[in-house]
Design an enzyme around this catalytic site. Structure first.
Site, PDB file in Angstrom:
ATOM      1  N   ALA A 112       0.344  -0.946   0.085  1.00 46.91           N
ATOM      2  CA  ALA A 112       0.068  -0.392   0.172  1.00 46.91           C
ATOM      3  C   ALA A 112       1.067   1.351  -0.465  1.00 46.91           C
ATOM      4  O   ALA A 112       0.327   2.604  -0.345  1.00 46.91           O
ATOM      5  CB  ALA A 112      -0.570  -0.178   0.945  1.00 46.91           C
ATOM      6  N   THR A 113       2.063   1.024  -0.106  1.00 43.79           N
ATOM      7  CA  THR A 113       2.572   2.621   0.482  1.00 43.79           C
ATOM      8  C   THR A 113       3.414   2.612  -0.554  1.00 43.79           C
ATOM      9  O   THR A 113       3.472   3.768  -0.875  1.00 43.79           O
ATOM     10  CB  THR A 113       4.690   2.130   1.246  1.00 43.79           C
ATOM     11  OG1 THR A 113       3.969   1.915   3.115  1.00 43.79           O
ATOM     12  CG2 THR A 113       5.298   3.658   1.330  1.00 43.79           C
ATOM     13  N   GLN A 167      -6.099  -1.417   5.432  1.00 48.00           N
ATOM     14  CA  GLN A 167      -6.533  -1.095   6.924  1.00 48.00           C
ATOM     15  C   GLN A 167      -8.424  -1.715   6.407  1.00 48.00           C
ATOM     16  O   GLN A 167      -8.600  -2.801   7.305  1.00 48.00           O
ATOM     17  CB  GLN A 167      -6.866   0.283   7.339  1.00 48.00           C
ATOM     18  CG  GLN A 167      -6.332  -0.575   8.461  1.00 48.00           C
ATOM     19  CD  GLN A 167      -5.286  -1.564   9.438  1.00 48.00           C
ATOM     20  OE1 GLN A 167      -4.989  -2.141   9.830  1.00 48.00           O
ATOM     21  NE2 GLN A 167      -4.017  -0.181   9.348  1.00 48.00           N
ATOM     22  N   CYS A 211       4.028   2.247  12.619  1.00 43.02           N
ATOM     23  CA  CYS A 211       5.318   2.549  10.913  1.00 43.02           C
ATOM     24  C   CYS A 211       5.791   3.686  12.198  1.00 43.02           C
ATOM     25  O   CYS A 211       7.074   3.595  11.688  1.00 43.02           O
ATOM     26  CB  CYS A 211       4.868   2.855  10.449  1.00 43.02           C
ATOM     27  SG  CYS A 211       3.319   2.555   9.582  1.00 43.02           S
TER      28      CYS A 211
HETATM   29  C1  LIG Z   1      -0.230  -0.588   6.539  1.00 44.43           C
HETATM   30  C2  LIG Z   1      -1.472   0.686   5.638  1.00 44.43           C
HETATM   31  C3  LIG Z   1       0.201   1.421   4.816  1.00 44.43           C
HETATM   32  C4  LIG Z   1       1.337   0.452   4.319  1.00 44.43           C
HETATM   33  O1  LIG Z   1       1.155  -0.251   4.202  1.00 44.43           O
HETATM   34  P1  LIG Z   1       2.154  -2.063   3.340  1.00 44.43           P
HETATM   35  O2  LIG Z   1       1.424  -2.284   2.478  1.00 44.43           O
HETATM   36  O3  LIG Z   1       2.492  -2.154   4.575  1.00 44.43           O
HETATM   37  O4  LIG Z   1       3.266  -0.848   2.310  1.00 44.43           O
HETATM   38  C5  LIG Z   1      -1.165   2.173   4.074  1.00 44.43           C
HETATM   39  N1  LIG Z   1      -2.248   3.056   4.888  1.00 44.43           N
HETATM   40  C6  LIG Z   1      -2.416   2.233   5.642  1.00 44.43           C
HETATM   41  C7  LIG Z   1      -3.769   3.070   6.194  1.00 44.43           C
HETATM   42  C8  LIG Z   1      -2.377   1.215   6.137  1.00 44.43           C
HETATM   43  O5  LIG Z   1      -2.952   0.865   7.467  1.00 44.43           O
END
Ligand SMILES: *Cc1c(COP(=O)(O)O)cnc(C)c1O
Length: 378
Positions: A74-75, A180, A325
């Site tokens: 997601a990043t 999330q 994080c």
């Molecule tokens: C965990 C999370 C991310 C990051 O996702 P990754 O796959 O770990 O890079 C981004 N946004 C939200 C809301 C998250 O909970």
């Protein structure tokens, strides 16, 4: 020593079925080849696995397979959405909120350094961002609105559907960070009305290191690539596709689709049981919204104790203060501060997050641990 894992919002364990599927896509006996290899059967088989996974993951969010771009998580999806859209413009305006994940906030700050204006909406006292706020912040040069579906720290759910309605008569694109919410709530991109949506596997019992960006198929939704190379993913994200990660993501999606209603019921029941057990201890504030909240989150602040000491004393519980994080820093949670909590309570915020493998006895143990530690510290 008994340990209880209540940090499903940071990451989830990989489901056994998912790990098995992944293992079948790694070794010589398995489906290991490069999905972009066009000259042999090994490559075709890998491509078939990747494309079948694309259909499954698309189905999880009500998209079509042609609207899924594989990323590393997601990043990366958030970076691709924001940078990829804004690259098409010399200047302009972005609307987001002060309680977004750092992957959004830092990317918006980067765009600010490139000359874009950013409006950071503040949540109301209940921790919610609302469509009228977006409407008020909207400018003729607004290019993008990016808001999260479920807040990672407190679990509050944003009414994205109403935000989309506000944008219906405006050119601005709507991006949603749903990392999330995916696998925890029923999600349908058409119902939400989003143009772009970030999802990842490791918050829904899939592996880390794999995610996707939903890119609505329409001429006005243009995403410029940020990683250049072989032109994979219809030119939006180059790099050899990680077959084992992708099929793992799809298996996780399949498990969710087969059981979502029961899982929501399971999480809600355990989360509510936990709150009932903590509420009676007194001097505890629920930071998560009572109803507009993901079923697995419970963020609370205990008064009369130092948050850091409380967390350190609850060593048998895997829980978090602030988001994982940011756990390297000891600053009070920026999300809880945005909710208007004083430093002391923002510091004392603890996130409990339950999930698929949480049991009633885990919750009983958690309540008794918090009760014991609190009475010793107070
Ligand atoms: C965990 C999370 C991310 C990051 O996702 P990754 O796959 O770990 O890079 C981004 N946004 C939200 C809301 C998250 O909970």
């Amino acid at each position: 020593m008994k340990l209880v894992y209540l940090d499903y919002a940071a990451t989830t364990p990989v489901a056994v079925e998912v790990a098995e599927t992944m293992a079948q896509h790694l070794t010589l006996e398995g489906n290991f080849a490069n999905p972009a290899s066009r000259s042999h059967r090994f490559g075709w088989q890998a491509e078939e696995a990747v494309e079948s996974a694309r259909i499954t993951v698309a189905k999880l969010i009500g998209a079509s397979n042609r609207e899924i771009v594989w990323t590393s998580g997601a990043t990366e999806s958030n970076n691709l959405a924001i940078k990829g859209v804004l690259e098409g413009f010399q200047f302009g305006h972005i609307i987001t909120s002060s309680i977004e994940h750092k992957a959004i906030l830092d990317t918006c700050a980067y765009q600010q350094s490139k000359g874009f204006d950013v409006t950071y909406l503040e949540p109301d006292k209940d921790g919610l961002i609302s469509a009228p706020q977006v409407k008020q912040a909207l400018r003729p040069d607004t290019r993008l609105v990016t808001l999260m579906l479920v807040n990672n720290e407190i679990g509050n759910v944003t009414d994205i559907q109403s935000v989309a309605k506000v944008l219906a008569s405006h050119d601005a694109l709507l991006h949603c960070d749903a990392a999330q919410g995916t696998g925890k709530l029923a999600i349908d991109v058409a119902e939400l009305g989003v143009d772009l949506m970030s999802i990842c596997a490791h918050k829904m019992y899939g592996p880390k290191g794999i995610g996707a960006l939903y890119v609505r198929k329409a001429p006005e939704v243009v995403v410029h690539q940020q990683i250049h190379g072989g032109g994979h993913e219809r030119g939006m994200r180059s790099g050899t596709l990680a077959t084992h990660q992708i099929v793992g993501f799809a298996k996780a999606a399949e498990l969710v689709m087969n059981n979502l209603a029961a899982e929501i019921e399971h999480n809600t029941k355990l989360r509510d049981k936990l709150w009932q057990g903590l509420e009676v201890l007194g001097g505890v504030q629920r930071n998560s919204h009572p109803t507009q909240c993901s079923p697995n989150h419970l963020n609370v602040s205990f008064s009369g104790v130092d948050g850091e000491i409380l967390l350190a004393s609850l060593a048998q519980l895997a829980i978090s203060s602030g988001s994982a994080c940011n756990s390297a820093s000891v600053a009070p949670s920026y999300v809880l501060k945005a909710l208007g909590l004083a430093d002391e309570l923002a510091h004392a915020g603890i996130r409990f997050s339950v999930g698929r493998y949480t049991t009633e006895s885990d919750i009983d143990f958690t309540i008794s641990e918090v009760t014991r530690v609190l009475s010793a510290l107070r």
